[in-house]
Design an enzyme around this catalytic site. Structure first.
Site, mmCIF file in Angstrom:
data_model
loop_
_atom_site.group_PDB
_atom_site.id
_atom_site.type_symbol
_atom_site.label_atom_id
_atom_site.label_comp_id
_atom_site.label_asym_id
_atom_site.label_seq_id
_atom_site.Cartn_x
_atom_site.Cartn_y
_atom_site.Cartn_z
ATOM 1 N N GLU A 278 12.157 20.754 47.827
ATOM 2 C CA GLU A 278 12.640 19.716 46.911
ATOM 3 C C GLU A 278 11.590 19.368 45.861
ATOM 4 O O GLU A 278 11.910 18.929 44.765
ATOM 5 C CB GLU A 278 13.005 18.453 47.707
ATOM 6 C CG GLU A 278 14.436 18.038 47.507
ATOM 7 C CD GLU A 278 14.857 16.839 48.353
ATOM 8 O OE1 GLU A 278 15.990 16.870 48.846
ATOM 9 O OE2 GLU A 278 14.080 15.878 48.513
ATOM 10 N N HIS A 299 12.526 38.963 66.937
ATOM 11 C CA HIS A 299 13.614 39.802 67.434
ATOM 12 C C HIS A 299 14.857 39.680 66.566
ATOM 13 O O HIS A 299 15.934 40.138 66.952
ATOM 14 C CB HIS A 299 13.906 39.439 68.894
ATOM 15 C CG HIS A 299 12.727 39.710 69.787
ATOM 16 N ND1 HIS A 299 12.642 40.811 70.601
ATOM 17 C CD2 HIS A 299 11.557 39.042 69.938
ATOM 18 C CE1 HIS A 299 11.475 40.804 71.233
ATOM 19 N NE2 HIS A 299 10.799 39.733 70.843
ATOM 20 N N LYS A 414 26.592 16.226 44.834
ATOM 21 C CA LYS A 414 27.196 14.924 45.163
ATOM 22 C C LYS A 414 28.274 14.567 44.138
ATOM 23 O O LYS A 414 29.362 14.126 44.508
ATOM 24 C CB LYS A 414 26.126 13.827 45.169
ATOM 25 C CG LYS A 414 25.130 13.941 46.302
ATOM 26 C CD LYS A 414 24.195 12.748 46.305
ATOM 27 C CE LYS A 414 23.025 12.950 47.222
ATOM 28 N NZ LYS A 414 21.993 11.941 47.060
HETATM 29 O O1 PA5 Z 1 13.955 13.404 49.505
HETATM 30 C C1 PA5 Z 1 14.964 12.849 49.090
HETATM 31 O O2 PA5 Z 1 14.916 12.029 48.169
HETATM 32 C C2 PA5 Z 1 16.317 13.084 49.717
HETATM 33 O O3 PA5 Z 1 16.299 14.098 50.668
HETATM 34 C C3 PA5 Z 1 16.759 11.792 50.362
HETATM 35 O O4 PA5 Z 1 15.786 11.420 51.293
HETATM 36 C C4 PA5 Z 1 18.079 11.937 51.042
HETATM 37 O O5 PA5 Z 1 19.047 12.340 50.113
HETATM 38 C C5 PA5 Z 1 18.496 10.607 51.660
HETATM 39 O O6 PA5 Z 1 18.537 9.609 50.694
HETATM 40 P P1 PA5 Z 1 18.636 8.094 51.089
HETATM 41 O O7 PA5 Z 1 17.415 7.703 51.816
HETATM 42 O O8 PA5 Z 1 18.763 7.353 49.780
HETATM 43 O O9 PA5 Z 1 19.872 7.947 51.938
#
Ligand code: PA5
Length: 426
Positions: A278, A299, A414
């Site tokens: 990310e 494996h 989303k």
């Molecule tokens: O790293 C990130 O920002 C995302 O993976 C969020 O943690 C994830 O989408 C969850 O978001 P939230 O804490 O707003 O529910």
């Protein structure tokens, strides 16, 4: 303390050529002048964390341990992976923890959610709902269903006492609900993004409920923060590792495979995949983080790693001393032909699997390997490792010219999904 070995990278990494760039990025991180500079709270968190809240987390953990059979942790991505990684790495996959910890809010699978809800029927359970935005679909849907079950089992008042929320300090639907319903709540700081949040209440409450030592976890992170507060590439292993990653990427390696030899560290790989994936996977750039658990995956993936498309390098996360050990005994009949291992510990056999695989991959396969070793995977060393990887990740992303702290691409699925579901405004 983390040891990192670059002697198996196959190519000579030109560290010298990176020294000045690393210094200027280090200054940019410290002065908060780089891209995403609003999200650098994690850099000093092991010193600046809210001590009063930390005590409240320990108290809440004790309350949960004393009063409930199960804690359901509802969260996804950065609001889930760190806690799961730490709980499994520190307690193992068949733990004796007082409270069973179950993860929900990390999927929209009807089957999985229905199975968890069925499993919880008749059990004394608490909920830790974790969401910074308070509006993540997976988490919100799971929380609504969990609440419904909880209220049906214990009533509204007892349910409110069994709900612990970790969210923004002031904003969002979950925070509003906490205020209205009186749930005990913990804060996800504004300047710490999800994937850098494991050392905040996001990770700390579930980790403390599992019985792991969160003081030691924070101490490890603190020591890493102090040790790695150093802009000299010659002596900063986190920055050396960032340089190796950058050099690998620019030399044509496009995948970094994180490897462990312990099944209970598999989730460390999942946490690393989010942290690096990310942070770096944007603007058409970035190493694809992958993970594997050896020797299991030798494996399945082993063939590809050894002789397939040469697009990856490996980063091995090892511990010197396992939590438990088992000896292979002599067997008179020796029908399985294993007496050559009699008297040997499994830790020794696993170590030889590592050494043999390293030689096969590096010497025969010419696959670069980085080897990161901790003395043992206890809370202190895990805290150290968490901070070490976060520091590497920030430097790596800045070397690529990427903002390490946003995730614009995550929003795209989303929006498509909300449109299909008829969410107002989409
Ligand atoms: O790293 C990130 O920002 C995302 O993976 C969020 O943690 C994830 O989408 C969850 O978001 P939230 O804490 O707003 O529910």
């Amino acid at each position: 303390m983390v040891k990192i070995d670059f002697s198996k990278t196959v190519v000579n990494v030109p560290f010298e050529a990176y020294a000045d760039k690393v210094k200027s990025i280090d200054a940019m991180i410290k002065d908060k002048t780089g891209l995403g500079n609003d999200f650098l709270g994690w850099t000093t968190w092991p010193k600046d964390y809210d001590k009063e809240e930390f005590e409240r987390i320990k108290k809440a953990a004790k309350t949960i341990q004393d009063n409930y059979e199960v804690l359901v942790v509802a969260g996804i991505g950065g609001s889930y992976l760190g806690a799961r990684c730490a709980i499994e790495a520190l307690n193992g996959l068949f733990s004796n923890s007082k409270v069973q910890i179950i993860f929900l809010g990390n999927t929209l699978s009807s089957t999985y959610i229905a199975q968890v809800l069925n499993y919880l029927k008749g059990k004394k359970f608490a909920i830790n709902v974790i969401s910074k935005s308070g509006t993540t679909t997976e988490t919100s849907v799971a929380f609504r269903l969990l609440k419904e079950l909880l209220i049906s089992q214990v009533g509204k008042e007892a349910a409110a006492k069994a709900i612990f929320a970790t969210t923004d300090k002031a904003r969002g639907a979950l925070k509003t609900e906490c205020n209205m319903e009186g749930y005990e709540s913990f804060v996800i700081p504004d300047d710490i993004g999800g994937r850098y949040s494991v050392l905040t209440a996001v990770g700390l409450l579930p980790i403390a409920v599992s019985g792991a030592d969160i003081d030691a976890l924070m101490k490890g992170a603190y020591d890493a923060m102090v040790d790695l507060d150093n802009n000299d590439l010659k002596t900063n292993p986190a920055y050396q590792y960032a340089v190796v990653r950058d050099y690998m990427y620019n030399s044509g390696k496009k995948v970094e495979m994180f490897v462990t030899y312990e099944p209970q560290f598999t989730q460390v790989g999942e946490w690393l995949k989010q942290l690096f994936g990310e942070s770096e996977g944007k603007d058409g750039k970035g190493l694809l983080p992958d993970s594997a658990t050896f020797s299991t995956d030798l494996h399945s993936l082993g063939q590809f790693i050894q002789e397939g498309t040469p697009l990856l390098f490996e980063t091995i996360v090892l511990q010197e001393k396992p939590a438990l050990d088992v000896e292979v005994k002599e067997d008179k009949e020796n029908l399985d032909g294993l007496n050559f291992l009699a008297g040997k510990k499994l830790s020794y056999i696993n170590e030889k699997a590592f050494e043999g695989t390293l030689a096969a991959h590096v010497e025969d396969g010419k696959i670069p390997n980085v080897v990161i070793t901790v003395p043992t995977m206890d809370a202190y060393n895990l805290g150290y490792l968490f901070f070490f990887f976060m520091k590497t990740c920030a430097m790596s992303a800045y070397l690529l010219g990427i903002n390490p702290f946003n995730q614009p691409g995550v929003e795209i699925y989303k929006k498509r999904m909300f449109k299909l579901l008829g969410k107002p405004g989409y």
